[in-house]
Design a protein around this motif. Structure first.
Motif, PDB file in Angstrom:
ATOM      1  N   TYR A 194     -72.642 100.193 -34.511  1.00  0.00           N
ATOM      2  CA  TYR A 194     -71.945  99.948 -33.249  1.00  0.00           C
ATOM      3  C   TYR A 194     -71.984  98.441 -33.054  1.00  0.00           C
ATOM      4  O   TYR A 194     -72.788  97.894 -32.295  1.00  0.00           O
ATOM      5  CB  TYR A 194     -72.647 100.697 -32.114  1.00  0.00           C
ATOM      6  N   ASP A 195     -71.147  97.756 -33.822  1.00  0.00           N
ATOM      7  CA  ASP A 195     -71.304  96.311 -34.014  1.00  0.00           C
ATOM      8  C   ASP A 195     -70.902  95.437 -32.826  1.00  0.00           C
ATOM      9  O   ASP A 195     -71.163  94.236 -32.841  1.00  0.00           O
ATOM     10  CB  ASP A 195     -70.562  95.865 -35.284  1.00  0.00           C
ATOM     11  N   ASN A 227     -75.029 101.149 -52.389  1.00  0.00           N
ATOM     12  CA  ASN A 227     -75.247 102.515 -51.899  1.00  0.00           C
ATOM     13  C   ASN A 227     -75.344 102.603 -50.377  1.00  0.00           C
ATOM     14  O   ASN A 227     -75.706 103.639 -49.830  1.00  0.00           O
ATOM     15  CB  ASN A 227     -76.539 103.087 -52.496  1.00  0.00           C
ATOM     16  N   ILE A 228     -75.067 101.491 -49.710  1.00  0.00           N
ATOM     17  CA  ILE A 228     -75.129 101.485 -48.238  1.00  0.00           C
ATOM     18  C   ILE A 228     -73.709 101.617 -47.688  1.00  0.00           C
ATOM     19  O   ILE A 228     -72.818 100.838 -48.047  1.00  0.00           O
ATOM     20  CB  ILE A 228     -75.777 100.188 -47.714  1.00  0.00           C
ATOM     21  N   PHE A 229     -73.502 102.619 -46.842  1.00  0.00           N
ATOM     22  CA  PHE A 229     -72.148 102.910 -46.339  1.00  0.00           C
ATOM     23  C   PHE A 229     -72.096 102.812 -44.819  1.00  0.00           C
ATOM     24  O   PHE A 229     -72.938 103.393 -44.121  1.00  0.00           O
ATOM     25  CB  PHE A 229     -71.712 104.309 -46.794  1.00  0.00           C
ATOM     26  N   ASP A 230     -71.097 102.097 -44.353  1.00  0.00           N
ATOM     27  CA  ASP A 230     -70.940 101.889 -42.919  1.00  0.00           C
ATOM     28  C   ASP A 230     -70.279 103.100 -42.276  1.00  0.00           C
ATOM     29  O   ASP A 230     -69.251 103.582 -42.747  1.00  0.00           O
ATOM     30  CB  ASP A 230     -70.072 100.638 -42.714  1.00  0.00           C
ATOM     31  N   ALA A 231     -70.864 103.585 -41.191  1.00  0.00           N
ATOM     32  CA  ALA A 231     -70.271 104.676 -40.413  1.00  0.00           C
ATOM     33  C   ALA A 231     -70.129 104.195 -38.971  1.00  0.00           C
ATOM     34  O   ALA A 231     -71.024 104.388 -38.146  1.00  0.00           O
ATOM     35  CB  ALA A 231     -71.160 105.925 -40.495  1.00  0.00           C
ATOM     36  N   PRO A 232     -69.013 103.520 -38.652  1.00  0.00           N
ATOM     37  CA  PRO A 232     -68.863 102.952 -37.308  1.00  0.00           C
ATOM     38  C   PRO A 232     -68.627 104.040 -36.262  1.00  0.00           C
ATOM     39  O   PRO A 232     -67.712 104.841 -36.399  1.00  0.00           O
ATOM     40  CB  PRO A 232     -67.633 102.044 -37.429  1.00  0.00           C
ATOM     41  N   GLN A 233     -69.468 104.056 -35.253  1.00  0.00           N
ATOM     42  CA  GLN A 233     -69.312 105.081 -34.218  1.00  0.00           C
ATOM     43  C   GLN A 233     -68.496 104.505 -33.055  1.00  0.00           C
ATOM     44  O   GLN A 233     -68.628 103.342 -32.689  1.00  0.00           O
ATOM     45  CB  GLN A 233     -70.657 105.635 -33.758  1.00  0.00           C
ATOM     46  N   ALA A 234     -67.644 105.359 -32.468  1.00  0.00           N
ATOM     47  CA  ALA A 234     -66.771 104.907 -31.389  1.00  0.00           C
ATOM     48  C   ALA A 234     -67.538 104.785 -30.078  1.00  0.00           C
ATOM     49  O   ALA A 234     -67.183 104.004 -29.200  1.00  0.00           O
ATOM     50  CB  ALA A 234     -65.618 105.887 -31.229  1.00  0.00           C
ATOM     51  N   ALA A 284     -68.494 109.920 -37.569  1.00  0.00           N
ATOM     52  CA  ALA A 284     -68.466 108.765 -38.467  1.00  0.00           C
ATOM     53  C   ALA A 284     -69.223 109.071 -39.766  1.00  0.00           C
ATOM     54  O   ALA A 284     -68.773 108.699 -40.860  1.00  0.00           O
ATOM     55  CB  ALA A 284     -69.076 107.553 -37.766  1.00  0.00           C
ATOM     56  N   SER A 285     -70.347 109.757 -39.659  1.00  0.00           N
ATOM     57  CA  SER A 285     -71.169 110.049 -40.840  1.00  0.00           C
ATOM     58  C   SER A 285     -70.492 111.067 -41.754  1.00  0.00           C
ATOM     59  O   SER A 285     -70.618 111.000 -42.983  1.00  0.00           O
ATOM     60  CB  SER A 285     -72.535 110.588 -40.416  1.00  0.00           C
ATOM     61  N   THR A 286     -69.780 112.018 -41.160  1.00  0.00           N
ATOM     62  CA  THR A 286     -69.098 113.038 -41.963  1.00  0.00           C
ATOM     63  C   THR A 286     -68.085 112.390 -42.908  1.00  0.00           C
ATOM     64  O   THR A 286     -67.956 112.790 -44.069  1.00  0.00           O
ATOM     65  CB  THR A 286     -68.405 114.071 -41.039  1.00  0.00           C
ATOM     66  N   VAL A 287     -67.400 111.385 -42.406  1.00  0.00           N
ATOM     67  CA  VAL A 287     -66.425 110.670 -43.242  1.00  0.00           C
ATOM     68  C   VAL A 287     -67.132 110.077 -44.471  1.00  0.00           C
ATOM     69  O   VAL A 287     -66.663 110.221 -45.610  1.00  0.00           O
ATOM     70  CB  VAL A 287     -65.724 109.549 -42.423  1.00  0.00           C
ATOM     71  N   GLU A 327     -79.878 109.181 -31.120  1.00  0.00           N
ATOM     72  CA  GLU A 327     -78.607 109.920 -31.098  1.00  0.00           C
ATOM     73  C   GLU A 327     -77.765 109.588 -32.327  1.00  0.00           C
ATOM     74  O   GLU A 327     -77.146 110.477 -32.925  1.00  0.00           O
ATOM     75  CB  GLU A 327     -77.829 109.597 -29.815  1.00  0.00           C
ATOM     76  N   ALA A 328     -77.743 108.301 -32.695  1.00  0.00           N
ATOM     77  CA  ALA A 328     -76.961 107.871 -33.863  1.00  0.00           C
ATOM     78  C   ALA A 328     -77.483 108.550 -35.126  1.00  0.00           C
ATOM     79  O   ALA A 328     -76.711 109.098 -35.926  1.00  0.00           O
ATOM     80  CB  ALA A 328     -77.041 106.351 -34.009  1.00  0.00           C
ATOM     81  N   VAL A 329     -78.807 108.534 -35.293  1.00  0.00           N
ATOM     82  CA  VAL A 329     -79.390 109.109 -36.501  1.00  0.00           C
ATOM     83  C   VAL A 329     -79.277 110.640 -36.486  1.00  0.00           C
ATOM     84  O   VAL A 329     -79.026 111.268 -37.522  1.00  0.00           O
ATOM     85  CB  VAL A 329     -80.855 108.633 -36.660  1.00  0.00           C
TER      86      VAL A 329
END
Ligand code: FCA
Length: 327
Positions: free
Chosen positions: A165-166, A191-198, A208-211, A230-232
């Motif tokens: 959540y940058d 191996n690190i993947f960004d999952a930006p949450q709205a 975001a993680s499902t993607v 909540e994010a994790v």
């Protein structure tokens, strides 16, 4: 004669106001961005303790967007409050919030999320209490590294979900801190993947993680970091949906309120391995008390206070909470 009567009446009101300001007439607002989140409920709970102790009135307001923040501050002004504590829904509202507070003659302390100027730099003259974001992030990273080693995983086979959540500086510091420890211990950057949450809630993190998981279906072992529990939890729920077993996931959150505790209370362990417990007592009780001291005794709070956290797992979270005085 009519004028005379009015003058007497006004005089009476003025005298009443002057004396009551020294008594139990302190009114303090506590505005939070996400009232449904257990962390904020705990902050309110501890702020209530301060209100009871000192005999002031605490007005709790949820404000999920900028408009609600503006009307909350006007409302506090109209109610005759003298100050408020705020965790804003958007740190970029900083200058607007300051102007609103000044227009209503209200003192202000920020909590959790620090306001920024138009250029993104922190607003340093508003007293703030936040968490030591980088350090706490590093504690998250260390506990993930320890557990990867304990499980005997080869880091090149493991994926990391960075629930991000940058637009919120403390969120960036937390995940950067966590990932820096992973990388220092040999975790491959690729191996690190960004999952930006709205939004900073579980549902947004799950989406975001499902993607990320669907795009990287070949990876069968995962870890996850994010700005809060909540994010994790969102990342953990996502692994469950795509059929990754709990013992192939290591998620470590930040918070330690009910979101984490409910997970630890489940009869079988989930992929939510641990959390760094932070203190809603310091952030709720102490900020409210500081505001009271400022209003009632003219004692200005410190400009910046950063609080610590303590890692907790399923089997010791109760002891850690006790240690932090937040049972
Ligand atoms: C931010 C997060 C909250 C909590 C707080 C200390 O406001 O959104 O979940 O971690 O910082």
């Amino acid at each position: 004669m009519r004028f005379f009567k009015a003058a007497i009446l006004a005089g009476t009101v003025a005298v009443f106001a002057a004396t009551s300001a020294f008594a139990a007439d302190v009114k303090i607002g506590f505005i939070v961005k996400q009232p449904e989140e257990p962390w904020f409920q705990d902050e309110w709970k501890f702020a209530d303790v301060a209100a009871k102790e000192k005999g002031f009135t605490l007005v709790k307001i949820g404000a999920e967007d900028g408009e609600k923040v503006q009307s909350a501050i006007d409302n506090l002004g109209a109610q005759g409050a003298q100050g408020f504590i705020i965790c804003t829904p958007d740190v970029k509202l900083g200058p607007g919030i300051i102007a609103k507070a000044a227009a209503n003659d209200l003192k202000m302390i920020t909590v959790d999320d620090r306001l920024v100027n138009a250029d993104g730099s922190p607003i340093e003259d508003v007293p703030h209490m936040g968490i030591s974001a980088t350090k706490i992030g590093e504690a998250v990273g260390q506990s993930i590294v320890d557990e990867i080693k304990k499980r005997g995983w080869d880091m090149k086979d493991v994926g990391a979900i960075r629930v991000s959540y940058d637009q919120l500086p403390t969120a960036v510091d937390r995940v950067v801190g966590a990932l820096s420890v992973l990388k220092a211990n040999g975790f491959p950057e690729a191996n690190i993947f960004d999952a930006p949450q709205a939004k900073t809630d579980t549902e947004a993190a799950l989406n975001a993680s499902t993607v990320v998981l669907n795009k990287n279906a070949g990876i069968k072992k995962w870890v996850a970091v994010g700005l809060n529990d909540e994010a994790v939890l969102g990342a953990v729920r996502a692994t469950e949906t795509v059929g990754i077993a709990p013992d192939s996931m290591i998620g470590v959150g930040i918070g330690g309120a009910d979101s984490a505790i409910n997970e630890f209370k489940k009869p079988a362990a989930t992929g939510f391995y641990g959390t760094v417990i932070i203190s809603p007592k310091r952030h709720g009780y102490e900020t409210a008390l500081n505001m009271y001291e400022w209003v009632a005794n003219g004692k200005e709070p410190e400009k910046l206070t950063l609080t610590a956290g303590q890692i907790a797992l399923r089997d010791n979270y109760e002891a850690v909470r006790k240690d932090l005085g937040i049972e």
